[in-house]
Design an enzyme around this catalytic site. Structure first.
Site, short mmCIF file in Angstrom:
data_model
loop_
_atom_site.label_atom_id
_atom_site.label_comp_id
_atom_site.label_asym_id
_atom_site.label_seq_id
_atom_site.Cartn_x
_atom_site.Cartn_y
_atom_site.Cartn_z
N TRP A 117 -10.44 0.17 -4.18
CA TRP A 117 -9.94 1.36 -3.95
C TRP A 117 -8.48 1.65 -4.63
O TRP A 117 -7.95 2.73 -4.88
CB TRP A 117 -9.76 1.59 -2.45
CG TRP A 117 -9.19 3.07 -1.84
CD1 TRP A 117 -8.28 3.19 -0.93
CD2 TRP A 117 -9.83 4.38 -1.95
NE1 TRP A 117 -8.13 4.32 -0.89
CE2 TRP A 117 -9.01 5.33 -1.36
CE3 TRP A 117 -10.99 4.83 -2.79
CZ2 TRP A 117 -9.54 6.61 -1.37
CZ3 TRP A 117 -11.27 6.07 -2.81
CH2 TRP A 117 -10.80 7.11 -1.91
N LYS B 33 3.99 2.02 -2.62
CA LYS B 33 4.13 3.17 -3.38
C LYS B 33 5.75 3.46 -3.21
O LYS B 33 6.52 4.03 -3.95
CB LYS B 33 3.49 4.40 -2.94
CG LYS B 33 1.85 4.15 -3.05
CD LYS B 33 1.16 5.62 -2.46
CE LYS B 33 -0.20 5.14 -1.92
NZ LYS B 33 -1.23 4.52 -2.37
N SER C 182 0.92 -1.27 0.05
CA SER C 182 -0.02 -0.11 0.29
C SER C 182 0.75 1.23 0.03
O SER C 182 1.65 1.24 -0.76
CB SER C 182 -0.94 -0.10 1.20
OG SER C 182 -2.09 0.67 0.89
N HIS D 299 -7.55 -5.80 0.66
CA HIS D 299 -6.49 -4.90 0.77
C HIS D 299 -5.61 -5.81 1.97
O HIS D 299 -6.14 -5.78 3.09
CB HIS D 299 -6.73 -3.67 1.22
CG HIS D 299 -5.88 -2.61 1.16
ND1 HIS D 299 -5.00 -2.29 -0.11
CD2 HIS D 299 -5.08 -1.78 2.02
CE1 HIS D 299 -4.24 -1.38 0.34
NE2 HIS D 299 -4.16 -1.05 1.71
C1 GTR Z 1 -5.35 4.25 2.32
C2 GTR Z 1 -4.92 5.23 1.08
C3 GTR Z 1 -4.08 4.41 0.03
C4 GTR Z 1 -3.29 3.32 0.88
C5 GTR Z 1 -3.66 2.96 1.96
C6 GTR Z 1 -2.59 2.13 2.78
O1 GTR Z 1 -6.02 4.93 3.18
O2 GTR Z 1 -5.89 6.01 0.62
O3 GTR Z 1 -3.62 5.31 -0.98
O4 GTR Z 1 -1.77 3.69 0.65
O5 GTR Z 1 -4.42 3.85 3.00
O6 GTR Z 1 -1.47 2.39 2.98
O7 GTR Z 1 -3.02 1.10 3.64
#
Ligand code: GTR
Length: 389
Positions: A317, A228, A224, A368
């Site tokens: 998402w 990045k 996540s 996720h």
């Molecule tokens: C979310 C965010 C994402 C992602 C995620 C995470 O809230 O919108 O871009 O990075 O967090 O890091 O788990």
């Protein structure tokens, strides 16, 4: 035709937005219009150009190179842990700048039987218990036993050691240590993702000095926001032989121009996390088409090194299909080097990893997260492509 039939036809013909419909910037056409036709042109002209575009418009500019003040202190080296399977090391990696001192605490398990060992370095964006050196807590987020059992060193650090994950106007973490005091930060000053990526490079500085590690075979992995970061770390620092983006989504592997209705957009991410990117990135909120890059160009910066991109089926998402297309659209750059990037005829069904080319992809069933299944895929990919290197 009856109106309801028209609607039905419209629904049936409106498929997902494909990369061809997105009018992505061409990864192989330089800003001056020249077509990039060789690996040399890519390396000498187009790659530096794209890297600069990402620094200027997306992640911001980190300090260049290793700080002179960098120090490594091996706080512990304990043989025979994990029932004899590993040596555990804990290393303090410290640095000093005009604004003070900071340190990363690295946790490292080296397999007893493999030396020097290829290594997986996790940028941990979850709590410290996920990378528990004592192993009293064993989290699927970092299955160190499984990694070591497969013949790899397992290394991890907390992103928050480098820079805390909240917006405080860049007055803490490495920004406060290295940035000169100024009234206004330049619009391309490094954000927090760039800070974490910088931290991964400082860990790499240490790994290069550790005789138990094969620094030519280090994978950087993140989930996540950590995903990045892994992509940006791999783009900025070519010492990473393998880059893994797990569910990285917007600002990671997902193509910004897709604007999927259920996915995070540049506007949404800048609103929720104004500290992650550089100030210039805010210019592209609701103006994705004006951005001179898209995320396939970030993936291309990894070429011809190993890259895995993964998604989760319910993680809308993060725009799973946009992450897949990112790998597809980065592949022409791999072909310049005479190798295959992502080999797949179409978006693969869940739980069917595509590992044939040097860009691996899998879509995991579920939500996720970074799970043992994801790790198994990365270890399988590494067995196939990294071990042989
Ligand atoms: C979310 C965010 C994402 C992602 C995620 C995470 O809230 O919108 O871009 O990075 O967090 O890091 O788990």
């Amino acid at each position: 035709m009856k109106p309801c039939l028209v609607l039905l036809c419209a629904i049936l013909t409106t498929g997902p937005v494909l990369a061809a419909d997105l009018r992505l910037p061409d990864v192989l056409i330089s800003t001056n219009g020249a077509k990039v036709t060789s690996a040399a042109m890519w390396r000498n002209t187009r790659r530096p150009e794209i890297l600069e575009l990402f620094r200027t418009h997306v992640y911001g500019r980190m300090p260049v190179g290793r700080p002179d003040s960098l120090k490594f202190e091996v706080l512990e080296s304990a043989r025979g842990v994990m029932a004899g399977a590993a040596t555990r090391k804990q290393v303090k990696i410290s640095y000093r700048g005009p604004g003070g001192e900071g340190a990363i605490k690295l946790v490292l398990f080296v397999p007893a039987q493999v030396k020097p060992a290829p290594c997986f370095l996790l940028i941990c964006n979850r709590g410290a218990t996920n990378i528990d050196p004592t192993r009293a807590t064993q989290s699927p987020f970092w299955p160190a036993e499984q990694i070591v059992g497969r013949g790899y060193a397992a290394a991890a650090f907390l992103n928050a050691d480098v820079d805390p994950d909240f917006h405080d106007g860049f007055t803490n973490g490495v920004h406060a240590i290295f940035d000169p005091p100024r009234v206004k930060r330049p619009p391309d000053a490094w954000g927090t993702i760039a800070a974490w990526a910088w931290g991964a490079s400082r860990v790499m500085d240490y790994l290069e000095t550790d005789a138990d590690i094969d620094a030519k075979r280090v994978a950087v992995i993140g989930h996540s926001r950590g995903g990045k970061t892994a992509l940006w770390a791999g783009a900025e620092d070519e010492r990473f032989a393998f880059v893994i983006s797990n569910d990285s989504g917007c600002g990671g592997a997902a193509l910004a121009r897709r604007r999927e209705p259920k996915a995070e957009t540049i506007a949404a991410i800048n609103r929720s996390f104004p500290h992650w990117f550089c100030e210039n990135y805010k210019r592209y909120c609701n103006h994705e088409d004006d951005l001179p890059v898209d995320q396939h160009m970030l993936a291309a910066l990894i070429a011809p090194r190993l890259l895995c991109i993964s998604s989760a089926s319910q993680d809308l998402w993060a725009d799973p299909e946009g992450e897949f297309l990112c790998g597809v659209e980065a592949s022409p750059v791999y072909r310049l080097f005479g190798v295959e990037g992502l080999k797949a005829d179409g978006w693969p069904p869940p739980d069917s990893p595509r590992h044939e080319g040097l860009i691996g992809y899998h879509l995991r069933t579920g939500r996720h997260g970074l799970t043992e299944y994801d790790w198994k895929c990365y270890l399988d990919f590494a067995d196939q492509h990294l071990k042989a290197k």
